[in-house]
Design an enzyme around this catalytic site. Structure first.
Site, PDB file in Angstrom:
ATOM      1  N   SER A  28       1.136  -9.985   5.270  1.00 29.91           N
ATOM      2  CA  SER A  28       1.817  -8.962   5.464  1.00 29.91           C
ATOM      3  C   SER A  28       2.708  -8.343   6.622  1.00 29.91           C
ATOM      4  CB  SER A  28       0.726  -7.708   5.175  1.00 29.91           C
ATOM      5  OG  SER A  28      -0.122  -7.821   3.780  1.00 29.91           O
ATOM      6  N   ASP A 321      -7.366  -8.788  -1.684  1.00 31.44           N
ATOM      7  CA  ASP A 321      -7.043  -9.726  -1.753  1.00 31.44           C
ATOM      8  C   ASP A 321      -8.232 -10.967  -1.497  1.00 31.44           C
ATOM      9  OD1 ASP A 321      -4.407  -9.088  -2.290  1.00 31.44           O
ATOM     10  OD2 ASP A 321      -3.832  -9.441  -0.508  1.00 31.44           O
ATOM     11  N   ARG A 393      -4.958 -18.104  -3.693  1.00 38.72           N
ATOM     12  CA  ARG A 393      -6.272 -17.378  -3.425  1.00 38.72           C
ATOM     13  C   ARG A 393      -7.474 -18.168  -4.195  1.00 38.72           C
ATOM     14  NH1 ARG A 393      -4.923 -14.830   0.985  1.00 38.72           N
ATOM     15  NH2 ARG A 393      -3.034 -13.362   0.928  1.00 38.72           N
TER      16      ARG A 393
END
Ligand code: SPQ
Length: 438
Positions: A28, A321, A393
């Site tokens: 990010s 996440d 992920r």
């Protein structure tokens, strides 16, 4: 359907995780450092930049709009800012690959430019919802076309004068908040964004770091258009979302003890620490410091006896996440874990609720998806072949599950691990995971 190349992870069961580990830079923050560095006046030096496909897609897009960017070289990037009005029309569509952050934040930044831009992505990004950004941008006066169903490609028409809005987000989303705030840099008057629950605030912190005035009053962030960004230096901490795989791996596997170094612990990202602690994880946060406006620490995690919990809903956006990895922790815990209020997980790179439940069920775990979450009964996991659906992920979470499986685990469609965690296989095997690729 597999991504272009079906990279497979093959794992032998068992093992433990040990040692000092520094995972790659925060995704990010890396995206935002390129975006704001490009629009700043002066030269921005970035260290710790994530050299993953997602942040590189952002970097290449700004290069395509005329920004001179040196690197990345061992995490070092030098951005020669062109100022707020210095971007040039790209020669072709900007390809943002798998990256939701790139397309949603850049929609805001580019909506107020004088030129047209087309933004495209891969098969997964082309299915993700964009009305959440095109709706508020239209209220600001932007002209944007999308594919039917409100998905990419997005075509932004240049030359619109944007005006500030007072916008309440319909969902807790840092991408939507950031998109509106970044469009607000180019808007007449004030832009105010109110969020229903706290989400990651890297955009607000970094705007301040670049000398742009932004006010925070409870759940509302406010800025005025027409200001300038002043170049600065950025030290990107290790990504807590990548560290999370090792936190879960060390907690579930016997004889494990890992020290994760220089991890970003921005309070809008630390839900995974709180949830693992509630589950009984032996987890210690040490050496806390502030680096370039972001809190950082070392995190030690050791083998733990985990218990199932009802996950507090207020922690959901703060760990959004990390749920694929946390589902693996839940599968290894004693008793039931219940997640609610997490419908956003269904519109990530894959439907993370369904895809994780499918894989865990194949491994012999009772996992029942609900519209906004899942109910997982901890138990014993057997070996299985599972699909990551091209979601980085999911792939890394099932890799950690092998530490507690009774048989080999094969994970399909893992090429996209490179979007957020280049070098995962070698770092994880150094730490003790029995992993190879095929
Ligand atoms: O960039 P992308 O593909 O959306 O990446 C993900 C991830 O798991 O890496 C989500 F799939 O992270 C998002 C996160 O879920 C990154 C992000 C950001 O940098 O602002 C915010 C979150 O998304 P959202 O939709 O909750 O705002």
């Amino acid at each position: 359907m597999f991504s272009e190349i079906n990279v497979r992870f093959c794992l032998k069961p068992g093992g433990s995780l040990n040692g000092q580990i520094r995972v790659p830079g925060d995704k990010s923050i890396s995206h935002r450092s390129i975006m704001l560095g490009s629009l700043a006046e002066g030269v921005t030096h970035i260290s710790g930049f994530l050299e993953g496909d997602d942040s590189l897609a952002t970097l290449k897009a700004f290069r395509a709009m005329g920004v001179q960017i040196e690197g990345p070289d061992n995490g070092k990037v030098v951005v020669h800012g062109v100022g707020m009005l210095g971007l040039q029309s790209p020669a072709a569509a900007l390809d943002l690959g798998n990256s939701g952050t790139s397309i949603r934040l850049m929609s805001g930044l580019l909506a107020g430019q004088s030129f047209d831009v087309e933004m495209v992505g891969d098969a997964s990004l082309s299915k993700r919802p964009m009305r959440r950004v095109t709706d508020p941008l239209a209220l600001m006066g932007a002209k944007i076309d999308s594919a039917e169903g409100g998905t990419p490609p997005l075509h932004l028409h240049g030359g619109s004068q944007l005006k500030g809005i007072d916008y309440t987000l319909p969902m807790a989303s840092a991408q939507v908040k950031s998109c509106v705030l970044l469009a607000g840099l180019y808007a007449e008057g004030q832009t105010r964004v109110t969020e229903p629950a706290p989400t990651r605030d890297h955009t607000e912190r970094m705007l301040q770091g670049f000398g742009y005035a932004i006010e925070r009053d409870g759940a509302t962030a406010t800025l005025s258009g027409g200001g300038v960004l002043k170049a600065t230096d950025i030290d990107v901490p290790a990504d807590i979302s990548s560290a999370a795989f090792f936190m879960v791996g060390a907690a579930i596997a016997e004889n494990s003890n890992v020290l994760l170094e220089h991890v970003g612990i921005n309070p809008t990202r630390t839900g995974v620490i709180d949830i693992l602690r509630l589950m009984g994880a032996e987890l210690e946060v040490t050496n806390e410091r502030v680096v370039g406006g972001e809190p950082v620490a070392d995190i030690r995690v050791a083998s733990s006896k985990l218990k199932g919990i009802q996950i507090p809903e207020e922690l959901v956006p703060l760990a959004i996440d990390e749920f694929p990895a946390l589902f693996v922790a839940a599968a290894c815990a004693e008793g039931e874990t219940v997640l609610t209020g997490a419908e956003e997980l269904r519109v990530k790179e894959s439907d993370r609720i369904q895809v994780m439940a499918d894989g865990l069920i194949k491994m012999g775990i009772k996992a029942e998806p609900t519209p906004g979450g899942v109910v997982i009964q901890g138990g014993s996991m057997r070996g299985a072949e599972v699909d990551s659906h091209g979601d980085h992920r999911i792939a890394m979470s099932f890799a950690m599950a092998a530490l507690k499986a009774s048989g080999s685990v094969v994970i399909n469609d893992c090429a996209n691990v490179n979007t957020s965690f280049p070098g995962f296989v070698s770092l994880a095997s150094q730490a003790g995971l029995n992993i190879s690729t095929k």
